[in-house]
Motif scaffolding. Structure first.
Motif, short mmCIF file in Angstrom:
data_model
loop_
_atom_site.label_atom_id
_atom_site.label_comp_id
_atom_site.label_asym_id
_atom_site.label_seq_id
_atom_site.Cartn_x
_atom_site.Cartn_y
_atom_site.Cartn_z
N VAL A 26 10.60 -1.75 10.36
CA VAL A 26 10.56 -2.24 8.97
C VAL A 26 9.84 -3.58 8.87
O VAL A 26 9.63 -4.10 7.78
CB VAL A 26 11.99 -2.37 8.38
CG1 VAL A 26 12.60 -1.00 8.18
CG2 VAL A 26 12.87 -3.24 9.28
N PHE A 27 9.50 -4.17 10.02
CA PHE A 27 8.70 -5.40 10.03
C PHE A 27 7.90 -5.44 11.34
O PHE A 27 8.14 -4.65 12.25
CB PHE A 27 9.59 -6.64 9.89
CG PHE A 27 10.69 -6.75 10.90
CD1 PHE A 27 10.46 -7.28 12.17
CD2 PHE A 27 11.98 -6.33 10.59
CE1 PHE A 27 11.48 -7.38 13.11
CE2 PHE A 27 13.01 -6.41 11.52
CZ PHE A 27 12.75 -6.94 12.78
N CYS A 28 6.95 -6.35 11.41
CA CYS A 28 6.12 -6.47 12.60
C CYS A 28 6.91 -7.11 13.73
O CYS A 28 7.48 -8.20 13.56
CB CYS A 28 4.88 -7.32 12.30
SG CYS A 28 3.73 -6.53 11.15
N ASP A 29 6.94 -6.44 14.87
CA ASP A 29 7.69 -6.94 16.01
C ASP A 29 6.92 -6.62 17.28
O ASP A 29 6.12 -5.67 17.32
CB ASP A 29 9.08 -6.30 16.06
CG ASP A 29 10.08 -7.14 16.83
OD1 ASP A 29 9.71 -8.23 17.29
OD2 ASP A 29 11.23 -6.71 16.96
N ILE A 30 7.13 -7.42 18.32
CA ILE A 30 6.32 -7.32 19.53
C ILE A 30 6.42 -5.95 20.22
O ILE A 30 5.39 -5.35 20.54
CB ILE A 30 6.68 -8.44 20.52
CG1 ILE A 30 6.32 -9.81 19.92
CG2 ILE A 30 5.97 -8.26 21.85
CD1 ILE A 30 6.72 -10.99 20.79
N PRO A 31 7.62 -5.40 20.47
CA PRO A 31 7.69 -4.11 21.18
C PRO A 31 6.93 -2.99 20.46
O PRO A 31 6.23 -2.20 21.12
CB PRO A 31 9.19 -3.82 21.24
CG PRO A 31 9.83 -5.17 21.18
CD PRO A 31 8.97 -5.96 20.26
N THR A 32 7.05 -2.92 19.14
CA THR A 32 6.34 -1.86 18.40
C THR A 32 4.84 -2.09 18.40
O THR A 32 4.06 -1.13 18.43
CB THR A 32 6.86 -1.80 16.96
OG1 THR A 32 6.84 -3.11 16.37
CG2 THR A 32 8.28 -1.27 16.91
N LEU A 33 4.40 -3.33 18.36
CA LEU A 33 2.96 -3.62 18.40
C LEU A 33 2.37 -3.29 19.77
O LEU A 33 1.25 -2.78 19.87
CB LEU A 33 2.71 -5.09 18.08
CG LEU A 33 2.86 -5.48 16.59
CD1 LEU A 33 2.96 -6.99 16.45
CD2 LEU A 33 1.68 -4.95 15.79
N LEU A 34 3.11 -3.57 20.83
CA LEU A 34 2.61 -3.29 22.17
C LEU A 34 2.42 -1.79 22.40
O LEU A 34 1.57 -1.39 23.20
CB LEU A 34 3.57 -3.86 23.22
CG LEU A 34 3.64 -5.39 23.33
CD1 LEU A 34 4.60 -5.81 24.43
CD2 LEU A 34 2.26 -5.98 23.59
N MET A 61 10.51 -6.07 2.84
CA MET A 61 11.19 -4.78 2.87
C MET A 61 11.52 -4.31 1.46
O MET A 61 11.33 -3.13 1.12
CB MET A 61 12.48 -4.90 3.70
CG MET A 61 12.25 -5.04 5.19
SD MET A 61 13.81 -5.36 6.08
CE MET A 61 14.75 -3.90 5.62
N LEU A 62 12.00 -5.21 0.61
CA LEU A 62 12.33 -4.85 -0.76
C LEU A 62 11.10 -4.39 -1.52
O LEU A 62 11.15 -3.44 -2.30
CB LEU A 62 12.98 -6.05 -1.46
CG LEU A 62 14.36 -6.46 -0.97
CD1 LEU A 62 14.80 -7.77 -1.61
CD2 LEU A 62 15.39 -5.37 -1.24
N SER A 63 9.98 -5.07 -1.29
CA SER A 63 8.73 -4.68 -1.93
C SER A 63 8.30 -3.28 -1.49
O SER A 63 7.86 -2.46 -2.31
CB SER A 63 7.64 -5.70 -1.60
OG SER A 63 6.39 -5.29 -2.08
N ASP A 64 8.44 -2.99 -0.20
CA ASP A 64 8.07 -1.67 0.32
C ASP A 64 8.94 -0.58 -0.29
O ASP A 64 8.45 0.51 -0.62
CB ASP A 64 8.19 -1.64 1.84
CG ASP A 64 7.12 -2.49 2.52
OD1 ASP A 64 6.14 -2.84 1.86
OD2 ASP A 64 7.30 -2.83 3.72
N PHE A 65 10.24 -0.84 -0.42
CA PHE A 65 11.14 0.14 -1.01
C PHE A 65 10.81 0.37 -2.49
O PHE A 65 10.90 1.50 -2.99
CB PHE A 65 12.60 -0.32 -0.90
CG PHE A 65 13.15 -0.25 0.50
CD1 PHE A 65 12.92 0.86 1.30
CD2 PHE A 65 13.91 -1.29 1.01
CE1 PHE A 65 13.43 0.93 2.58
CE2 PHE A 65 14.42 -1.23 2.30
CZ PHE A 65 14.18 -0.12 3.09
#
Length: 259
Positions: free
Chosen positions: A177-185, A81-85
């Motif tokens: 802000v990170f890879c997570d199952i609900p968002t991937l589905l 997250m820090l790298s992305d910001f």
């Protein structure tokens, strides 16, 4: 067609706080302070519990290991997250996303059961003080720590494989802000009822069951504390449990709010 779309997905785009372009610097500073505090605070706990002779007890043994687990758990997401910001680069490769998800849910499951182990330790110390030194010996404490580290690995690896074996089509944007199952589905093609069911099963195993075990432990603890004859004894017992209850509230509270 699905196979073609699946092969084309080589990276995802983490939207995160991209709708707040003017606050990227502020968010970087805020999360940097949070991450630095986590690293320094937990590292200090680990060092103190190792070098202080008076703290060589099961409670502080579990606390030191929990602090190390907390460092590992937060390091899965916060540095990214820090790298992305900082560099304003939101893309994450397919493999990196899978690895991040696997580590996140595995360590999260371990942390959940670690809180159960710590609640069990408090239960034994307060409710069964005469048997505490015999039951909570060093070997058993070591087995409990190893068990909590590895308990979720097989299931979480299987769940990660199940998610990333799906075909992804259309948008590559993950509203997180990170890879997570609900968002991937949400990006997966076709029906995903089996994957959604596995999410609920995982939530029951790694969130609901541990939280209920902790709740049951503290019901027993509270009954025992209220029976103590002296006010000083009750205060000492409550103070022993208060910090653990705060951590339990923060961990499970944030999980239930998020999901």
């Amino acid at each position: 067609m699905a196979e073609t779309n699946f092969s084309m997905v080589v990276e995802f785009l983490l939207l995160g706080f991209s709708d707040l372009p003017n606050l990227q610097g502020f968010l970087f500073g805020m999360f940097l302070i949070i991450y630095t505090s986590i690293l320094l605070g937990n590292s200090l706990i680990i060092v103190i519990t190792k070098v202080t002779a008076a703290l060589q007890t099961p409670m502080y043994f579990f606390l030191g290991n929990f602090s190390f687990l907390e460092i590992c758990y937060t390091s899965v997401t916060l540095p990214r997250m820090l790298s992305d910001f900082w560099i304003q680069k939101k893309n994450i490769s397919f493999l990196a996303c899978a690895l991040q998800l696997c580590l996140l849910i595995s360590l999260g499951g371990s942390e959940s059961f670690f809180l159960v182990v710590m609640a069990y330790d408090h239960y034994m110390a307060i409710c069964e003080p005469l048997y505490y030194p015999l039951i909570m010996n060093h070997r058993k404490c070591l087995y409990l720590v190893i068990g909590t580290w590895i308990i979720g690995i097989p299931l979480q690896i299987a769940q990660t494989w199940q998610v990333f074996s799906l075909s992804f089509c259309g948008s590559k944007e993950l509203n997180h802000v990170f890879c997570d199952i609900p968002t991937l589905l949400k990006l997966a093609c076709g029906d995903t009822p089996l994957n959604e069911l596995s999410v609920y099963v995982g939530a029951i195993i790694f969130l609901t069951v541990p939280s209920m075990l902790i709740f049951w432990s503290y019901l027993k603890i509270m009954k025992t504390i209220l029976k103590l004859p002296s006010a000083m004894g009750r205060h000492k017992a409550f103070s022993t449990c208060s910090s653990h209850l705060i951590v339990v509230g923060l961990f499970y509270g944030s999980c239930f709010i998020t999901y």
